[in-house]
Design an enzyme around this catalytic site. Structure first.
Site, PDB file in Angstrom:
ATOM      1  N   LYS A  15     -62.554 -33.924  40.800  1.00  0.00           N
ATOM      2  CA  LYS A  15     -61.231 -33.421  40.997  1.00  0.00           C
ATOM      3  C   LYS A  15     -61.127 -32.150  40.982  1.00  0.00           C
ATOM      4  O   LYS A  15     -60.421 -31.443  41.808  1.00  0.00           O
ATOM      5  CB  LYS A  15     -60.066 -34.100  40.367  1.00  0.00           C
ATOM      6  CG  LYS A  15     -60.042 -35.792  40.538  1.00  0.00           C
ATOM      7  CD  LYS A  15     -58.988 -36.313  39.565  1.00  0.00           C
ATOM      8  CE  LYS A  15     -58.911 -36.129  37.958  1.00  0.00           C
ATOM      9  NZ  LYS A  15     -59.987 -36.818  37.586  1.00  0.00           N
ATOM     10  N   ARG A  90     -50.892 -40.029  36.466  1.00  0.00           N
ATOM     11  CA  ARG A  90     -51.742 -40.790  36.134  1.00  0.00           C
ATOM     12  C   ARG A  90     -51.322 -42.115  35.680  1.00  0.00           C
ATOM     13  O   ARG A  90     -52.152 -42.981  35.309  1.00  0.00           O
ATOM     14  CB  ARG A  90     -52.452 -40.138  34.764  1.00  0.00           C
ATOM     15  CG  ARG A  90     -53.700 -39.506  35.094  1.00  0.00           C
ATOM     16  CD  ARG A  90     -54.078 -38.819  33.965  1.00  0.00           C
ATOM     17  NE  ARG A  90     -55.458 -38.472  33.547  1.00  0.00           N
ATOM     18  CZ  ARG A  90     -56.178 -37.205  33.704  1.00  0.00           C
ATOM     19  NH1 ARG A  90     -55.444 -36.359  34.126  1.00  0.00           N
ATOM     20  NH2 ARG A  90     -57.208 -37.355  33.492  1.00  0.00           N
ATOM     21  N   ARG A 129     -71.562 -32.174  31.564  1.00  0.00           N
ATOM     22  CA  ARG A 129     -70.716 -31.119  32.037  1.00  0.00           C
ATOM     23  C   ARG A 129     -70.546 -30.098  30.977  1.00  0.00           C
ATOM     24  O   ARG A 129     -70.576 -30.320  29.773  1.00  0.00           O
ATOM     25  CB  ARG A 129     -69.276 -31.592  32.293  1.00  0.00           C
ATOM     26  CG  ARG A 129     -68.172 -30.387  32.544  1.00  0.00           C
ATOM     27  CD  ARG A 129     -67.028 -31.083  33.330  1.00  0.00           C
ATOM     28  NE  ARG A 129     -66.337 -32.171  32.653  1.00  0.00           N
ATOM     29  CZ  ARG A 129     -65.414 -32.784  33.168  1.00  0.00           C
ATOM     30  NH1 ARG A 129     -65.112 -32.535  34.224  1.00  0.00           N
ATOM     31  NH2 ARG A 129     -64.710 -33.647  32.633  1.00  0.00           N
ATOM     32  N   ARG A 160     -66.721 -29.707  26.653  1.00  0.00           N
ATOM     33  CA  ARG A 160     -65.353 -29.986  26.280  1.00  0.00           C
ATOM     34  C   ARG A 160     -65.231 -31.022  25.303  1.00  0.00           C
ATOM     35  O   ARG A 160     -66.014 -32.164  25.331  1.00  0.00           O
ATOM     36  CB  ARG A 160     -64.785 -30.613  27.723  1.00  0.00           C
ATOM     37  CG  ARG A 160     -63.723 -29.567  28.427  1.00  0.00           C
ATOM     38  CD  ARG A 160     -63.405 -30.292  29.740  1.00  0.00           C
ATOM     39  NE  ARG A 160     -62.689 -31.252  29.618  1.00  0.00           N
ATOM     40  CZ  ARG A 160     -62.166 -32.011  30.741  1.00  0.00           C
ATOM     41  NH1 ARG A 160     -62.184 -31.535  31.901  1.00  0.00           N
ATOM     42  NH2 ARG A 160     -61.422 -33.005  30.634  1.00  0.00           N
ATOM     43  N   ARG A 171     -61.802 -42.834  27.934  1.00  0.00           N
ATOM     44  CA  ARG A 171     -61.036 -42.170  29.098  1.00  0.00           C
ATOM     45  C   ARG A 171     -61.318 -43.037  30.406  1.00  0.00           C
ATOM     46  O   ARG A 171     -60.342 -43.218  31.284  1.00  0.00           O
ATOM     47  CB  ARG A 171     -61.767 -40.410  29.589  1.00  0.00           C
ATOM     48  CG  ARG A 171     -61.062 -39.577  28.656  1.00  0.00           C
ATOM     49  CD  ARG A 171     -61.967 -38.390  28.423  1.00  0.00           C
ATOM     50  NE  ARG A 171     -61.794 -37.684  29.656  1.00  0.00           N
ATOM     51  CZ  ARG A 171     -62.589 -36.650  30.057  1.00  0.00           C
ATOM     52  NH1 ARG A 171     -63.504 -36.508  29.433  1.00  0.00           N
ATOM     53  NH2 ARG A 171     -62.377 -36.278  31.460  1.00  0.00           N
TER      54      ARG A 171
HETATM   55  P1  AMP Z   1     -58.442 -33.994  32.792  1.00  0.00           P
HETATM   56  O1  AMP Z   1     -58.740 -32.618  32.526  1.00  0.00           O
HETATM   57  O2  AMP Z   1     -57.431 -34.032  34.003  1.00  0.00           O
HETATM   58  O3  AMP Z   1     -59.598 -34.793  32.642  1.00  0.00           O
HETATM   59  O4  AMP Z   1     -57.502 -34.298  31.606  1.00  0.00           O
HETATM   60  C1  AMP Z   1     -57.862 -34.305  30.098  1.00  0.00           C
HETATM   61  C2  AMP Z   1     -57.037 -34.948  29.411  1.00  0.00           C
HETATM   62  O5  AMP Z   1     -55.833 -34.118  29.228  1.00  0.00           O
HETATM   63  C3  AMP Z   1     -56.709 -36.242  29.556  1.00  0.00           C
HETATM   64  O6  AMP Z   1     -57.764 -37.433  29.117  1.00  0.00           O
HETATM   65  C4  AMP Z   1     -55.388 -36.473  28.932  1.00  0.00           C
HETATM   66  O7  AMP Z   1     -55.469 -36.687  27.548  1.00  0.00           O
HETATM   67  C5  AMP Z   1     -54.337 -35.204  29.363  1.00  0.00           C
HETATM   68  N1  AMP Z   1     -53.885 -35.522  30.477  1.00  0.00           N
HETATM   69  C6  AMP Z   1     -54.384 -34.571  31.633  1.00  0.00           C
HETATM   70  N2  AMP Z   1     -53.440 -35.071  32.809  1.00  0.00           N
HETATM   71  C7  AMP Z   1     -52.612 -35.792  32.029  1.00  0.00           C
HETATM   72  C8  AMP Z   1     -51.510 -36.864  32.796  1.00  0.00           C
HETATM   73  N3  AMP Z   1     -50.982 -36.549  34.072  1.00  0.00           N
HETATM   74  N4  AMP Z   1     -51.176 -37.861  31.891  1.00  0.00           N
HETATM   75  C9  AMP Z   1     -51.320 -38.007  30.818  1.00  0.00           C
HETATM   76  N5  AMP Z   1     -52.286 -37.195  30.157  1.00  0.00           N
HETATM   77  C10 AMP Z   1     -53.045 -36.366  30.617  1.00  0.00           C
END
Ligand code: AMP
Length: 220
Positions: A15, A90, A129, A160, A171
């Protein structure tokens, strides 16, 4: 007139990479709640401290936190002429909240894209990654090896904190339980949902996404 897009999909599906390519192509900002949260964690803000425990466990942070971040971004100058939402919404509550934010601003979505890849590929992509601590470049050990510096700026590449194996499994299950229901939510919405194969090189996936959007525009 800008374009308003959502890019959805499980962790590791690409994404962020594809969101960036599309945002650049359409001249719109990529609004990534994950990036906003990482910036808050790095800066040690109150919001960062509030969400750290969720983030580190691979759990979703509370809906009102991300809705607040998105509302703030919508009201800034950057998103006035379109945006691409990456990693948001989400949950169904977030999607309902987003619908309210859009209605209040009298704007709609042009497309909701869903990137797909088999679970084994996702685990492989996430566990390899690496991110540059200095310039933010995202790469993979497949491309740069395990211990090399950032190919763009020479700083250190790190994993990360939520990309570690034990967090990744959580996740993925959080995605299946809380986010996957949104696919049906958007499929039955006025905008509809367009599923796109996320396998292959970043350029091949980007071309597939662009072709999908071109077809959607022609049909609309
Ligand atoms: P991402 O970089 O989009 O994979 O997000 C990494 C982490 O950030 C997720 O595992 C959540 O802990 C938090 N996070 C990011 N976007 C959201 C969202 N829309 N709702 C809730 N938690 C989020």
């Amino acid at each position: 007139m800008g374009v308003r897009l959502i890019i959805m999909g499980p962790p590791g599906v690409g994404k962020g990479t594809q969101g960036e390519l599309l945002a650049e192509r359409f001249g719109i900002p990529r609004l990534s709640t994950g990036d906003m949260i990482r910036a808050a964690l790095k800066a040690g803000t109150r919001l960062g401290e509030r969400v750290r425990v969720y983030y580190e466990a691979g759990d979703l942070v509370p809906d009102e936190v991300v809705l607040g971040l998105i509302a703030e971004a919508f009201d800034g100058p950057e998103a006035a002429c379109g945006f691409l939402l990456d990693g948001f919404p989400r949950t169904v509550a977030q999607a309902d909240g987003l619908a309210e934010l859009l209605t209040a601003r009298a704007i709609g979505l042009d497309a909701v894209l869903s990137l797909e890849a088999p679970e084994q590929e996702l685990v492989e992509r996430i566990s390899g990654r690496r991110v540059c601590e200095a310039c933010g470049l995202v790469t993979h050990v497949r491309l740069v090896g395990d211990a090399s510096p950032c190919p763009a700026c020479g700083a250190s590449l790190v994993q990360r904190s939520d990309d570690r194996a034990e967090t990744v499994r959580n996740r993925l299950s959080v995605y299946r339980e809380q986010t996957e229901p949104l696919l049906a939510y958007y499929a039955s919405s006025e905008t509809g949902l367009t599923a796109v194969d996320g396998l292959g090189s970043p350029e091949a996936v980007r071309d597939r996404l662009l072709e999908t959007l071109r077809c959607a525009e022609a049909a609309g």
